[in-house]
Scaffold this motif. Sequence first.
Motif, PDB file in Angstrom:
ATOM      1  N   LEU A  44       3.204   7.851  -5.650  1.00 54.46           N
ATOM      2  CA  LEU A  44       3.382   7.138  -6.932  1.00 54.46           C
ATOM      3  C   LEU A  44       4.371   7.810  -7.903  1.00 54.46           C
ATOM      4  O   LEU A  44       5.276   7.133  -8.394  1.00 54.46           O
ATOM      5  N   PRO A  45       4.223   9.131  -8.188  1.00 56.75           N
ATOM      6  CA  PRO A  45       5.156   9.733  -9.156  1.00 56.75           C
ATOM      7  C   PRO A  45       6.610   9.675  -8.666  1.00 56.75           C
ATOM      8  O   PRO A  45       7.526   9.467  -9.457  1.00 56.75           O
TER       9      PRO A  45
ATOM     10  N   PHE B 261      -8.992  12.415 -10.178  1.00 51.15           N
ATOM     11  CA  PHE B 261      -8.296  11.289 -10.800  1.00 51.15           C
ATOM     12  C   PHE B 261      -7.322  10.598  -9.868  1.00 51.15           C
ATOM     13  O   PHE B 261      -6.223  10.208 -10.261  1.00 51.15           O
TER      14      PHE B 261
ATOM     15  N   LEU C 110      -6.097   7.417  -7.711  1.00 50.88           N
ATOM     16  CA  LEU C 110      -6.299   5.978  -7.897  1.00 50.88           C
ATOM     17  C   LEU C 110      -7.037   5.432  -6.678  1.00 50.88           C
ATOM     18  O   LEU C 110      -6.560   5.550  -5.555  1.00 50.88           O
ATOM     19  N   PRO C 111      -8.206   4.832  -6.907  1.00 49.47           N
ATOM     20  CA  PRO C 111      -9.065   4.462  -5.784  1.00 49.47           C
ATOM     21  C   PRO C 111      -8.505   3.333  -4.918  1.00 49.47           C
ATOM     22  O   PRO C 111      -8.885   3.203  -3.765  1.00 49.47           O
ATOM     23  N   GLU C 112      -7.585   2.528  -5.479  1.00 48.64           N
ATOM     24  CA  GLU C 112      -7.085   1.388  -4.698  1.00 48.64           C
ATOM     25  C   GLU C 112      -6.036   1.817  -3.683  1.00 48.64           C
ATOM     26  O   GLU C 112      -5.692   1.048  -2.796  1.00 48.64           O
ATOM     27  N   PHE C 113      -5.513   3.037  -3.854  1.00 44.54           N
ATOM     28  CA  PHE C 113      -4.397   3.438  -3.015  1.00 44.54           C
ATOM     29  C   PHE C 113      -4.837   4.475  -1.996  1.00 44.54           C
ATOM     30  O   PHE C 113      -5.789   5.224  -2.227  1.00 44.54           O
TER      31      PHE C 113
ATOM     32  N   ASN D 291      -1.058   7.686  -3.160  1.00 46.47           N
ATOM     33  CA  ASN D 291      -1.308   8.400  -4.413  1.00 46.47           C
ATOM     34  C   ASN D 291      -0.253   9.460  -4.645  1.00 46.47           C
ATOM     35  O   ASN D 291       0.218   9.647  -5.763  1.00 46.47           O
TER      36      ASN D 291
ATOM     37  N   GLN E 289       7.861   7.343  -6.729  1.00 46.76           N
ATOM     38  CA  GLN E 289       8.333   5.963  -6.873  1.00 46.76           C
ATOM     39  C   GLN E 289       8.683   5.660  -8.321  1.00 46.76           C
ATOM     40  O   GLN E 289       9.649   4.963  -8.610  1.00 46.76           O
TER      41      GLN E 289
ATOM     42  N   ARG F 186      -0.055  15.571  -5.355  1.00 44.85           N
ATOM     43  CA  ARG F 186       0.523  14.548  -6.230  1.00 44.85           C
ATOM     44  C   ARG F 186       1.240  15.208  -7.406  1.00 44.85           C
ATOM     45  O   ARG F 186       2.327  14.782  -7.800  1.00 44.85           O
TER      46      ARG F 186
ATOM     47  N   PHE G 142     -11.326  16.777 -12.462  1.00 42.92           N
ATOM     48  CA  PHE G 142     -11.600  15.668 -11.542  1.00 42.92           C
ATOM     49  C   PHE G 142     -10.272  15.264 -10.919  1.00 42.92           C
ATOM     50  O   PHE G 142      -9.229  15.364 -11.562  1.00 42.92           O
TER      51      PHE G 142
END
Lengths: 417, 225
Positions: free
Chosen positions: B108-109, B95, B97-100, B105, B111, B157, B93
């Motif tokens: 993120l790593p 995976f 993040l639905p908010e971003f 997404n 950052q 990602r 899946f």
Amino acid sequence: MLFSRVNFQIAFAHLLNRRRQSLVSVLGVALGVGFFIGTSSLMQGSENDFVSRLVDSQPHITVKDEFREPARQPLFTIFQEGAVALKGVKPREYLRGIKNYKGKLEQLEAIEGVIAAPGLSGASIVRYGGEERNVSILGIDPDVEPRLTTIEEDMREGSLDALKTTADGIVIGKGLSDRLHLNMGDLASVIAPSGNVVLMKVVGIFRAGNILLDEGQAYVLLKDAQVLFNKPNIADRLRIKLPDPNTALEFSRQLEQRWDYKAESWQEVNEDILGLFVVRNAILYSIVSAIMIVASFGIFNIISTVVMEKRRDIAILMSMGFRARDIRAIFLIQGFVVGIIGMLTGWGVGIGLISTLASIEFDVEGLIDAQGFPLDYGFTQFVIAGIFALASAVLAAWLPAHRASQVRPVDIIRGAA
Amino acid sequence: MEPAIETRHVTRILQEAVPVTLVKDINLKIAPGEFVSVTGPSGSGKSSLLYLLGLLDVPTEGEVLIDGQSTAGLERAELAALRLEKLGFVFQFHFLLPEFSVAQNVMLPMQRLGRLSEKEIKERAAELLDYFEIGEQGTKRPDQLSGGQRQRVAIARALANNPKIILADEPTGNLDTKNSDIVRDIFVRLARDEGMTVVAVTHDTDFADAADRNVHLVDGMVARS
């Protein structure tokens, strides 16, 4: 690094994604903070009001011609260890009053900022038109009295100064005036326990807002009191005002040690009332803590729910390389943000409550007169409420945040795949 | 040359009421740039092995070495740091993040690692998305993308911090044939062109055949390598 930007971003995304719940938990905190500020401003305000009335309306210290310990019989001093009994001792009659009160006054007045005046008080009966009332008469110096008490501000008719210009003048309270139908310029008989009867002319009427004073206290010149009570050149009390009322307790102890006479500070006289305030504050703080606990349950609830729902996201963040403490930080930040916003909103609610309360006016007559709520706009309540809010928000977030940091990504990913 | 991943007598036993052995005495050496597929029947321990290689799980016995460095006895935070820098995960899946947004997404790593400036991070995320031909989807939310596109975002990602090793758990398990082909080609390209070490657990025989080497597990043990 712990509260790095990316952790903040994720925390905010979580909060914004659940706007309604976030709003509700913010409101919970805000109401707690707001009501705390409102009620404590009211409580603190009335306490300050009351204390300042106490402090301003009375001398800070009254030295009386009494002793805390009754005089010891010489017999007991001689036979300290002996089994001695003494029966039928009649107390020596001595002329009461503070010895060399003028010298003591000079000593007191030599201290910077201290105001002191002698007084002579006694019980008497005021009779007018066939009615009688017990009245405590206090002989004063009208020049110093306004600096000792607030009596001059309470004058409704006449003045204290008129005592100086009128022979046998008396200033009475409004209550007494009403009871006896005794008005300005009327002559009333004042009867002392010694049997003296003096016709005195009402030259002033005050209203202190305190029934005990308004109905039971009257003021005359010290000299007139000495004549009335048959105590020429005697003062039975020294009334003292200090530059800082808070030093009264300590100062009164020093005076008592030096002169032996009982010196009562305003704190000692009003110990029971001041004790009540401690109890009242304890009640206030427990109620507010209860509100905050309820609010923090709200925070606990929303963050626990987020943690439950976001287990998969937590697992994936961990697999990416987010440490356990990053995850914990993400959820702590959420609690903290709810706390901060709740605190700020609560300050607004508090200010709103205070100004609403301040705009309400009413008249209460009773032991103490009040027009509207006495309020305290102190900064302290805001700080205390803020600390309360932040602490409970972070505490409430801690448990779910910690649980989130304990997520083992393998368990989640294995389950989801 | 030092193997990118090496396992020495790795055994993982779940301590439950009845202890469950997930994998037993695994000894593997995976060279840098090698594309290895891991196959085996359900419950053979494929995913468990992958999680051990990915430092998401810790072996009960034995040790896992990444770039010749032993990971035995490392703290959770140290393992996280290794994952952040050296490993990229792709799961069945996506995976995300639905908010971003899709781009966020991928960011993120980077950052989290904090090695690049915010501007450089944005640029790299855009490059990665372009590389997977989803550059124009960057501002969308993950749920606005198709399954294949989402899986490509997940791969982007995983590559964000330019890891040496990509670990994939059934990356095509949830995709149709066309998207499976695309994703498979991406993994081949990463190994051949970019020199990355790829370990992919799969049921997909086409996918397994595309790899340089196949590790076949049966009952938690290597049956064929």
